[in-house]
Design a protein around this motif. Structure first.
Motif, PDB file in Angstrom:
ATOM      1  N   MET A   1     -13.318 -30.566 -12.288  1.00  0.00           N
ATOM      2  CA  MET A   1     -12.969 -30.530 -11.016  1.00  0.00           C
ATOM      3  C   MET A   1     -13.319 -29.827 -10.429  1.00  0.00           C
ATOM      4  O   MET A   1     -14.297 -29.156 -10.107  1.00  0.00           O
ATOM      5  N   THR A  85     -11.087 -32.196  -5.859  1.00  0.00           N
ATOM      6  CA  THR A  85     -11.247 -33.675  -6.532  1.00  0.00           C
ATOM      7  C   THR A  85     -11.565 -33.360  -8.280  1.00  0.00           C
ATOM      8  O   THR A  85     -12.076 -32.337  -8.507  1.00  0.00           O
ATOM      9  N   GLN A  86     -10.346 -34.599  -8.957  1.00  0.00           N
ATOM     10  CA  GLN A  86     -10.360 -34.023 -10.865  1.00  0.00           C
ATOM     11  C   GLN A  86     -10.258 -35.642 -10.684  1.00  0.00           C
ATOM     12  O   GLN A  86      -9.349 -36.112 -10.713  1.00  0.00           O
ATOM     13  N   GLY A  87     -11.061 -36.718 -11.499  1.00  0.00           N
ATOM     14  CA  GLY A  87     -11.432 -37.464 -11.817  1.00  0.00           C
ATOM     15  C   GLY A  87     -11.293 -38.335 -10.454  1.00  0.00           C
ATOM     16  O   GLY A  87     -11.568 -38.590  -9.459  1.00  0.00           O
ATOM     17  N   ASN A  88      -9.860 -39.943 -10.165  1.00  0.00           N
ATOM     18  CA  ASN A  88      -9.872 -40.230  -9.074  1.00  0.00           C
ATOM     19  C   ASN A  88      -8.956 -39.441  -8.539  1.00  0.00           C
ATOM     20  O   ASN A  88      -8.564 -40.122  -7.847  1.00  0.00           O
ATOM     21  N   GLN A  89      -8.470 -38.132  -8.684  1.00  0.00           N
ATOM     22  CA  GLN A  89      -7.367 -37.562  -8.547  1.00  0.00           C
ATOM     23  C   GLN A  89      -7.808 -36.743  -7.389  1.00  0.00           C
ATOM     24  O   GLN A  89      -9.229 -36.374  -7.376  1.00  0.00           O
TER      25      GLN A  89
END
Length: 103
Positions: A1, A85-89
Motif C-alpha cells: 500500500m 493505492t493498493q494494487g489496482n484500488q
C-alpha cells in the motif's frame, strides 16, 4: 500500500498513523509517478485537483485552464490528499468511508 501525501498535512499524518504499514511518499519531495497520476485521474477525474489549496489560489486563470494532469505533474501539491493505492484500488482523501474501508 502506498500513501501519497505531504509531511506537513494533518490529514495525511492521521492517515499514515492509522495505516502504519503503508509506504509514505511525500509528493512535494518525491512527486507522484505519471502512471499513478493518470490512473488516479481516470478514477477520480477533477476531484483529484484540490481547488481549495493555497497552490490553486496562487495560479492565474491561464494556468488553471491547463489540463489537470499537466498541472498536477508540475505542482504535485495541487493533488487532493492523501491518495492511497493498493494494487489496482485507489482511495482519495481520508473520509469516514475511506477510514472504514482501510483502517
Amino acid at each position: 500500500m502506498n500513501l501519497y501525501g505531504l509531511k506537513t498535512c494533518d490529514t495525511c499524518r492521521k492517515a499514515a498513523k492509522a495505516l502504519p504499514d503503508a509506504n509514505y511518499i511525500d509528493v512535494r519531495k518525491d512527486g507522484v509517478p505519471a502512471e499513478v497520476l493518470s490512473a488516479a485521474y481516470h478514477v477520480f477525474g477533477d476531484k483529484l485537483v484540490n481547488k481549495s489549496s493555497t497552490t490553486w489560489r496562487g495560479l492565474d486563470e491561464a494556468e488553471r485552464a491547463r489540463p489537470a494532469l499537466e498541472l498536477l505533474a508540475e505542482h504535485p501539491t495541487l493533488m487532493k490528499r492523501p491518495l492511497i493505492t493498493q494494487g489496482n484500488q485507489m482511495w482519495l482523501g481520508w473520509t469516514k468511508d475511506v477510514q472504514a474501508e482501510l483502517a
